[in-house]
Design a protein around this motif. Structure first.
Motif, short mmCIF file in Angstrom:
data_model
loop_
_atom_site.label_atom_id
_atom_site.label_comp_id
_atom_site.label_asym_id
_atom_site.label_seq_id
_atom_site.Cartn_x
_atom_site.Cartn_y
_atom_site.Cartn_z
N LEU A 57 0.84 -1.20 0.00
CA LEU A 57 0.00 0.00 0.00
C LEU A 57 0.87 1.24 0.00
O LEU A 57 0.59 2.22 -0.72
N ALA A 58 1.94 1.22 0.79
CA ALA A 58 2.87 2.35 0.82
C ALA A 58 3.54 2.55 -0.53
O ALA A 58 3.74 3.68 -0.98
N ALA A 59 3.89 1.44 -1.19
CA ALA A 59 4.55 1.53 -2.49
C ALA A 59 3.61 2.09 -3.55
O ALA A 59 4.02 2.92 -4.38
N ILE A 60 2.36 1.66 -3.54
CA ILE A 60 1.37 2.21 -4.49
C ILE A 60 1.20 3.69 -4.25
O ILE A 60 1.19 4.50 -5.19
N ASP A 61 1.07 4.07 -2.98
CA ASP A 61 0.92 5.48 -2.63
C ASP A 61 2.14 6.30 -3.10
O ASP A 61 1.99 7.37 -3.69
N GLN A 62 3.34 5.78 -2.84
CA GLN A 62 4.55 6.50 -3.22
C GLN A 62 4.67 6.62 -4.74
O GLN A 62 5.08 7.67 -5.26
N TYR A 63 4.33 5.55 -5.44
CA TYR A 63 4.39 5.61 -6.91
C TYR A 63 3.39 6.63 -7.46
O TYR A 63 3.71 7.39 -8.37
N GLU A 64 2.19 6.62 -6.89
CA GLU A 64 1.18 7.61 -7.33
C GLU A 64 1.66 9.03 -7.07
O GLU A 64 1.41 9.94 -7.85
N ARG A 65 2.36 9.22 -5.96
CA ARG A 65 2.91 10.54 -5.67
C ARG A 65 3.90 10.97 -6.75
O ARG A 65 3.97 12.13 -7.13
N SER A 66 4.69 10.01 -7.21
CA SER A 66 5.74 10.34 -8.17
C SER A 66 5.20 10.65 -9.56
O SER A 66 5.83 11.40 -10.31
N ILE A 67 4.06 10.08 -9.91
CA ILE A 67 3.53 10.32 -11.26
C ILE A 67 2.54 11.47 -11.31
O ILE A 67 2.17 11.91 -12.40
#
Length: 341
Positions: free
Chosen positions: A56-66
């Motif tokens: 969940l943290a990884a999905i959130d972080q990836y969404e932040r980056s894009i």
């Protein structure tokens, strides 16, 4: 009723749980505190849905980056008094359902009827795409439908993003967060130790001819053979091996989803392999002059490190100028050394 009690406890914990922060600059303290609050949210959602918090943290972080800025949804979050702390964004079609005539629907029953993903995560009777609890619960529930193994989760990610690179990046971020057991990963290092002799200037965008006309997608740092090459950020080794252009090269995906490319190496640090986690300052290889040919080709140019950075926007990956980053990291490292004296 059981889920409503869990949601109520979750909401209370997010408001009242103490987050210990060591003395630091206001900017660092705020960033670290927000990261810890997000981690608490993800950990609670793991308890409720079974989806690992680090994914969940990884999905959130990836969404932040894009997404360049946190979504405001036409200032809807501001009008509702909510401040988003997570970066996961659902399109209205996905949240409400493609055939839903109301793109702003927050009724869980009608959203479900039209095949939308949106769910009520805090028990208030609404499925609000501007509510962090609703959004994270929705994503966690979606992923959990596919299962809980690594392969199951990768299938869930592919079904959601429909792009292999997205799945790869999210999986790498998950392994990074799982390894450190925290979200706040700061720090940087200049690619070569400052006490070695080296020189560089801005060469990004310059023309190159070997293998066809193209632009130079990086900055060349000239140094002697065998000069240590260091990881600049926290990250995961994504690629490692031979490339006709870059010779012996290593690619590292950092915590912000940026890809760092180290090329023309003389060799690798044998302690590392693809999938390993690195931190700023780790020696990953050594300066050389490999490349421009079949495996083992070397000596066609003076020894140097080609350092490039690439950003992924969710659809493609593109190069940008690393020179400003290099100057900043070099300056910060010099300042840190002076403080130690």
């Amino acid at each position: 009723m059981r889920y409503k009690i869990l949601f109520f406890i979750l909401a209370l914990s997010l408001v009242f749980i103490p987050v210990p922060i060591q003395a630091a600059s206001p900017e660092k303290s705020t960033a670290e505190m927000l990261a810890r609050e997000r981690q608490v949210l993800f950990e609670h959602m793991q308890v409720i849905t079974g989806t690992p918090w680090y994914y969940l943290a990884a999905i959130d972080q990836y969404e932040r980056s894009i997404h360049k800025k946190p979504k405001k949804n036409g200032d809807a979050s501001a009008s509702s008094g909510l401040t988003r702390k997570t970066g996961i964004i659902f399109s209205p079609e996905r949240w409400c359902g493609f055939l839903n005539p109301n793109p702003g629907d927050t009724n869980p029953a009608s959203i479900s009827f039209f095949g939308g993903l949106g769910k009520d995560g805090d028990g208030d009777g609404k499925a609000d795409p501007d509510n962090d609890l609703d959004v994270v619960y929705t994503m966690a529930s979606y992923v959990s439908k596919f299962g809980y193994t690594e392969d199951d989760i990768r299938i869930a990610l592919w079904n959601y993003y429909a792009r292999d690179k997205n799945v790869e990046i999210v999986s790498e971020l998950a392994s990074l967060f799982r390894h450190h057991n925290r979200l706040y990963l700061s720090g940087s290092a200049f690619p070569v130790p400052l006490h070695y002799n080296y020189s560089y200037r801005s060469t990004w965008g310059d023309p190159r001819g070997w293998g066809g006309r193209r632009i130079h997608e990086g900055t060349d740092i000239f140094a002697g053979y065998g000069t240590p090459v260091r990881a600049t950020k926290h990250g995961v080794i994504e690629t490692m091996g031979w490339n006709p252009y870059g010779g012996w090269r290593i690619g590292i995906r950092d915590v912000d989803s940026t890809y760092h490319y180290y090329a023309h190496l003389n060799g690798f640090n044998k302690k590392f392999k693809i999938g390993d986690v690195v931190q700023p300052g780790d020696v990953i290889g050594y300066v050389g002059s490999s490349g421009y040919g079949k495996p083992g080709t070397s000596g066609k140019f003076p020894p140097h490190l080609h350092y490039g950075v690439y950003r992924d926007n969710g659809k493609t990956e593109y190069s940008y100028d690393p020179y400003p980053l290099l100057k900043r990291w070099e300056r910060e490292e010099y300042k840190a050394k002076k403080k130690q004296k």
